[in-house]
Design an enzyme around this catalytic site. Structure first.
Site, mmCIF file in Angstrom:
data_model
loop_
_atom_site.group_PDB
_atom_site.id
_atom_site.type_symbol
_atom_site.label_atom_id
_atom_site.label_comp_id
_atom_site.label_asym_id
_atom_site.label_seq_id
_atom_site.Cartn_x
_atom_site.Cartn_y
_atom_site.Cartn_z
ATOM 1 N N HIS A 100 -3.971 -4.995 0.899
ATOM 2 C CA HIS A 100 -3.413 -5.386 2.201
ATOM 3 C C HIS A 100 -3.497 -6.899 2.395
ATOM 4 O O HIS A 100 -4.388 -7.384 3.113
ATOM 5 C CB HIS A 100 -4.156 -4.655 3.332
ATOM 6 C CG HIS A 100 -3.771 -3.212 3.446
ATOM 7 N ND1 HIS A 100 -2.686 -2.799 4.176
ATOM 8 C CD2 HIS A 100 -4.310 -2.103 2.876
ATOM 9 C CE1 HIS A 100 -2.574 -1.476 4.076
ATOM 10 N NE2 HIS A 100 -3.547 -1.031 3.289
ATOM 11 N N CYS B 159 0.838 -1.205 0.000
ATOM 12 C CA CYS B 159 0.000 0.000 0.000
ATOM 13 C C CYS B 159 0.876 1.259 0.000
ATOM 14 O O CYS B 159 1.523 1.577 -0.979
ATOM 15 C CB CYS B 159 -0.975 -0.053 1.174
ATOM 16 S SG CYS B 159 -2.330 1.145 1.024
ATOM 17 N N GLU C 110 -1.853 -8.751 4.272
ATOM 18 C CA GLU C 110 -1.678 -9.166 5.674
ATOM 19 C C GLU C 110 -3.019 -9.351 6.375
ATOM 20 O O GLU C 110 -3.120 -10.159 7.296
ATOM 21 C CB GLU C 110 -0.795 -8.153 6.425
ATOM 22 C CG GLU C 110 -1.446 -6.824 6.778
ATOM 23 C CD GLU C 110 -1.515 -5.831 5.627
ATOM 24 O OE1 GLU C 110 -1.170 -6.219 4.487
ATOM 25 O OE2 GLU C 110 -1.931 -4.676 5.870
#
Ligand code: MN
Length: 244
Positions: free
Chosen positions: A208, A112, A210
């Site tokens: 994202h 990002c 994660e």
């Protein structure tokens, strides 16, 4: 063999504490959890104004994390009214981390804001406020996909996902002019969603992973593939040192 060490960049933000409102180092646990799950050891790198030049000397890879906006002055623009959370000390510190990682030949995963910063370091620019038919700031939970991205053939990302990925989306900015030695490897409409390095081991994603890694095998595979590259790069380095 010890687990590889992955340097993880961090935000610095004013937070209320027992000592008043003070600068604090912040990293979403989703990053460190995804790195642990891939078999590596995350090492948080707190922002400092005067970093030593060998911050990554013992590290095997670098993750540049997401966060607030980058100072538009770094790409030669005045900030518009949508720009928020600028911390020039973070911008400068993370830029130093990236430059050192590339100098050392370490694999880099830029997420990002991290991908946006790499683009600026390489001479590119951002759209300060993305105008798009699709809202790229989703209202759903962060482990739920928001939109699809089309993935370029012959990319690291294609090895992980094939030709399409479903990704979450929490960005109001996007890459505009592409930086040097970067290749666009995923798009959504006209929006750049991922880049890879033409001259280095770099994967940048605008979403994202994660926050999807614990529930989505393909997103988890981004971290697994990154840590495998880190391990093979480290083995290559050890071999070169032993034979030099
Ligand atoms: Mn998006």
């Amino acid at each position: 063999v010890a687990a590889p060490l992955i340097a993880v960049s961090a935000a610095i933000e004013r937070r209320p504490t027992a000592f008043g409102e003070i600068d604090c180092t912040l990293v979403a646990a989703a990053y460190s959890n995804a790195i642990y799950a891939a078999g590596a050891q995350p090492v948080v790198m707190p922002v400092t104004d005067n970093p030593p030049g060998d911050l990554l000397a013992r590290m095997d890879g670098l993750v540049l994390t997401g966060g607030a906006d980058i100072d538009p002055a770094l790409y030669g623009e005045e900030p518009d009214e949508t720009v928020y959370g600028v911390r020039r000390d973070r911008d400068i510190f993370e830029s130093a981390l990236f430059v050192e990682a590339i100098t050392l030949g370490l694999p880099v995963l830029a997420i990002c804001r991290g991908m946006q910063l790499v683009n600026i370091i390489r001479g590119g620019t951002l759209f300060q406020q993305l105008i798009s038919d699709l809202d790229h700031w989703q209202l759903g939970a962060p482990d739920e996909p928001c939109h699809a991205v089309e993935i370029a053939d012959d990319s690291m990302l294609a090895e992980t996902f094939g030709s399409v990925a479903l990704v979450n989306s929490y960005h109001h900015q996007a890459l505009n002019v592409l930086g040097e030695q970067l290749r666009v490897v995923a798009t959504c409409g006209g929006v750049i969603e991922a880049v890879e390095g033409a001259d280095c081991d770099l994967l940048g994603v605008q979403w994202h992973p994660e926050h999807m890694a614990s529930t989505d095998d393909a997103q988890r595979a981004i971290f697994n593939a990154f840590v495998r590259r880190v391990e093979s790069n480290r083995r290559g380095t050890v071999y070169a040192e032993q034979n030099s």
